[in-house]
Scaffold this motif. Sequence first.
Motif, PDB file in Angstrom:
ATOM      1  N   LYS A   1     -12.390   9.275  -2.505  1.00 23.55           N
ATOM      2  CA  LYS A   1     -12.147   9.427  -1.070  1.00 23.55           C
ATOM      3  C   LYS A   1     -13.467   9.327  -0.317  1.00 23.55           C
ATOM      4  O   LYS A   1     -14.510   9.738  -0.820  1.00 23.55           O
ATOM      5  CB  LYS A   1     -11.478  10.777  -0.757  1.00 23.55           C
ATOM      6  CG  LYS A   1     -10.047  10.897  -1.268  1.00 23.55           C
ATOM      7  CD  LYS A   1      -9.434  12.238  -0.911  1.00 23.55           C
ATOM      8  CE  LYS A   1      -9.109  12.348   0.555  1.00 23.55           C
ATOM      9  NZ  LYS A   1      -7.975  11.482   0.943  1.00 23.55           N
ATOM     10  N   ASP A   2     -13.382   8.800   0.894  1.00 20.76           N
ATOM     11  CA  ASP A   2     -14.545   8.647   1.762  1.00 20.76           C
ATOM     12  C   ASP A   2     -14.351   9.505   3.006  1.00 20.76           C
ATOM     13  O   ASP A   2     -13.237   9.585   3.536  1.00 20.76           O
ATOM     14  CB  ASP A   2     -14.703   7.179   2.175  1.00 20.76           C
ATOM     15  CG  ASP A   2     -16.127   6.692   1.994  1.00 20.76           C
ATOM     16  OD1 ASP A   2     -16.970   7.482   1.549  1.00 20.76           O
ATOM     17  OD2 ASP A   2     -16.397   5.516   2.303  1.00 20.76           O
TER      18      ASP A   2
ATOM     19  N   GLU B   1     -17.960  -0.341  -2.555  1.00 23.89           N
ATOM     20  CA  GLU B   1     -17.137   0.364  -3.536  1.00 23.89           C
ATOM     21  C   GLU B   1     -17.892   0.561  -4.848  1.00 23.89           C
ATOM     22  O   GLU B   1     -17.810   1.619  -5.471  1.00 23.89           O
ATOM     23  CB  GLU B   1     -15.842  -0.417  -3.789  1.00 23.89           C
ATOM     24  CG  GLU B   1     -14.888  -0.434  -2.613  1.00 23.89           C
ATOM     25  CD  GLU B   1     -14.476   0.951  -2.175  1.00 23.89           C
ATOM     26  OE1 GLU B   1     -13.938   1.706  -3.011  1.00 23.89           O
ATOM     27  OE2 GLU B   1     -14.701   1.286  -1.000  1.00 23.89           O
TER      28      GLU B   1
ATOM     29  N   GLY C   1       0.825  -1.195   0.000  1.00 25.24           N
ATOM     30  CA  GLY C   1       0.000   0.000   0.000  1.00 25.24           C
ATOM     31  C   GLY C   1       0.862   1.247   0.000  1.00 25.24           C
ATOM     32  O   GLY C   1       1.940   1.272   0.607  1.00 25.24           O
TER      33      GLY C   1
ATOM     34  N   ARG D   1      -8.848   2.649  -5.576  1.00 21.05           N
ATOM     35  CA  ARG D   1      -9.543   3.939  -5.648  1.00 21.05           C
ATOM     36  C   ARG D   1      -8.731   5.005  -6.378  1.00 21.05           C
ATOM     37  O   ARG D   1      -9.233   6.098  -6.619  1.00 21.05           O
ATOM     38  CB  ARG D   1      -9.862   4.443  -4.234  1.00 21.05           C
ATOM     39  CG  ARG D   1     -11.007   3.717  -3.552  1.00 21.05           C
ATOM     40  CD  ARG D   1     -11.289   4.351  -2.200  1.00 21.05           C
ATOM     41  NE  ARG D   1     -12.459   3.772  -1.550  1.00 21.05           N
ATOM     42  CZ  ARG D   1     -12.975   4.207  -0.409  1.00 21.05           C
ATOM     43  NH1 ARG D   1     -12.408   5.231   0.208  1.00 21.05           N
ATOM     44  NH2 ARG D   1     -14.039   3.633   0.109  1.00 21.05           N
ATOM     45  N   THR D   2      -7.497   4.713  -6.685  1.00 18.91           N
ATOM     46  CA  THR D   2      -6.635   5.710  -7.319  1.00 18.91           C
ATOM     47  C   THR D   2      -6.078   5.176  -8.632  1.00 18.91           C
ATOM     48  O   THR D   2      -6.151   3.977  -8.919  1.00 18.91           O
ATOM     49  CB  THR D   2      -5.450   6.065  -6.400  1.00 18.91           C
ATOM     50  OG1 THR D   2      -4.629   4.898  -6.213  1.00 18.91           O
ATOM     51  CG2 THR D   2      -5.934   6.540  -5.038  1.00 18.91           C
TER      52      THR D   2
ATOM     53  N   CYS E   1       1.536   2.433   3.509  1.00 14.08           N
ATOM     54  CA  CYS E   1       1.599   1.376   4.513  1.00 14.08           C
ATOM     55  C   CYS E   1       2.994   0.757   4.583  1.00 14.08           C
ATOM     56  O   CYS E   1       3.826   1.170   5.378  1.00 14.08           O
ATOM     57  CB  CYS E   1       0.545   0.304   4.217  1.00 14.08           C
ATOM     58  SG  CYS E   1       0.466  -0.997   5.475  1.00 14.08           S
TER      59      CYS E   1
ATOM     60  N   SER F   1     -18.781  11.154   0.001  1.00 22.84           N
ATOM     61  CA  SER F   1     -17.664  10.694  -0.823  1.00 22.84           C
ATOM     62  C   SER F   1     -17.337  11.707  -1.913  1.00 22.84           C
ATOM     63  O   SER F   1     -18.202  12.470  -2.341  1.00 22.84           O
ATOM     64  CB  SER F   1     -17.995   9.340  -1.463  1.00 22.84           C
ATOM     65  OG  SER F   1     -18.354   8.389  -0.482  1.00 22.84           O
TER      66      SER F   1
ATOM     67  N   ASN G   1      -7.777   1.046  -1.156  1.00 22.14           N
ATOM     68  CA  ASN G   1      -7.212   2.374  -1.412  1.00 22.14           C
ATOM     69  C   ASN G   1      -6.445   2.397  -2.735  1.00 22.14           C
ATOM     70  O   ASN G   1      -6.485   3.392  -3.469  1.00 22.14           O
ATOM     71  CB  ASN G   1      -6.287   2.785  -0.269  1.00 22.14           C
ATOM     72  CG  ASN G   1      -7.054   3.105   1.001  1.00 22.14           C
ATOM     73  OD1 ASN G   1      -8.235   3.451   0.960  1.00 22.14           O
ATOM     74  ND2 ASN G   1      -6.395   2.987   2.143  1.00 22.14           N
ATOM     75  N   TYR G   2      -5.747   1.312  -3.030  1.00 20.16           N
ATOM     76  CA  TYR G   2      -5.024   1.214  -4.303  1.00 20.16           C
ATOM     77  C   TYR G   2      -5.996   1.266  -5.479  1.00 20.16           C
ATOM     78  O   TYR G   2      -5.751   1.948  -6.483  1.00 20.16           O
ATOM     79  CB  TYR G   2      -4.219  -0.083  -4.348  1.00 20.16           C
ATOM     80  CG  TYR G   2      -3.781  -0.480  -5.739  1.00 20.16           C
ATOM     81  CD1 TYR G   2      -2.698   0.137  -6.354  1.00 20.16           C
ATOM     82  CD2 TYR G   2      -4.478  -1.457  -6.449  1.00 20.16           C
ATOM     83  CE1 TYR G   2      -2.310  -0.213  -7.642  1.00 20.16           C
ATOM     84  CE2 TYR G   2      -4.095  -1.813  -7.733  1.00 20.16           C
ATOM     85  CZ  TYR G   2      -3.013  -1.189  -8.325  1.00 20.16           C
ATOM     86  OH  TYR G   2      -2.634  -1.534  -9.605  1.00 20.16           O
TER      87      TYR G   2
ATOM     88  N   LYS H   1      -7.750  -3.306   3.306  1.00 22.28           N
ATOM     89  CA  LYS H   1      -8.042  -1.876   3.206  1.00 22.28           C
ATOM     90  C   LYS H   1      -7.057  -1.176   2.277  1.00 22.28           C
ATOM     91  O   LYS H   1      -7.432  -0.269   1.520  1.00 22.28           O
ATOM     92  CB  LYS H   1      -7.999  -1.238   4.601  1.00 22.28           C
ATOM     93  CG  LYS H   1      -8.415   0.231   4.625  1.00 22.28           C
ATOM     94  CD  LYS H   1      -9.847   0.405   4.166  1.00 22.28           C
ATOM     95  CE  LYS H   1     -10.273   1.861   4.224  1.00 22.28           C
ATOM     96  NZ  LYS H   1     -11.650   2.058   3.698  1.00 22.28           N
ATOM     97  N   CYS H   2      -5.808  -1.593   2.312  1.00 24.13           N
ATOM     98  CA  CYS H   2      -4.799  -0.976   1.449  1.00 24.13           C
ATOM     99  C   CYS H   2      -5.055  -1.298  -0.024  1.00 24.13           C
ATOM    100  O   CYS H   2      -4.791  -0.471  -0.901  1.00 24.13           O
ATOM    101  CB  CYS H   2      -3.405  -1.436   1.859  1.00 24.13           C
ATOM    102  SG  CYS H   2      -2.908  -0.859   3.503  1.00 24.13           S
TER     103      CYS H   2
END
Length: 258
Positions: A173-174, A117, A32, A80-81, A35, A153, A77-78, A73-74
Amino acid sequence: MASTTATGDNDENTTISFGCDYAKSSNAKCHGKYCENEISKGTLRLSRLIPNPFIPQSSTREEQLMPVYYHVKCMINYLRTGNEKKKRIENVEQDLQGFDELKKKDQEKLKQLFNYEEKLQGNLSETSTTVQTTYLEHDKDKKYWQISYDNKSTKTKYGLLDEPDSNAILLYKDFSNKAEAKKYADKKIQEKIQKNGYTLKKQTGVTTNNQTPVATKRKRKQSPTPANTASTKRTKKQRTTIPTATRKQPTRSASIRK
């Protein structure tokens, strides 16, 4: 399959598929972006399977791939971008190798997370009727930037004006609530205009609809106040009258006895 620690998110276009399993040891690190901590033994982890440069092409397909591990979770996040075209998990049951071998509770956990998501991205899509979007352009650099928010969001999208829309970079982003999401969007818009030289070109979505109910609610809450005060005063008068009548009764009864 062995883990790799030399691969980051820059190779996102090389993702062949995704996998999931439980960490067999604590040696593998999470890839991440913010992370890079170890993934404890026995922890549910997700992975991106990418070409292994150390294995000859004559090997089997499985041997040619190596996993890049993430905390759950990581990984979200990955996903989401990054580039709009990059490979993403759309259906956990079909896209995650090893999903059927997970514990039932972990299967349900992943389903819930990725269903959320899917809903988040749908609410922020350009076809959504509730999303509010601000679109900016940089005339000198020939690039654009836009941000959308709905509920709690946000979705940021940017790229070059002369490139296909599919080359755009996305960021989801949330936030804890809608007010925080709007605050973030407003802050970013002001930064782009005041500091980065962007010009506002278009805004979509009506904000006054959200303000009207608030004003109405406030009036309704204030209107009952006089009525409550009046009823309180009447109650006090009644309480004052009752003791007065009670005091006179003993006097009258005493005169009758005489």
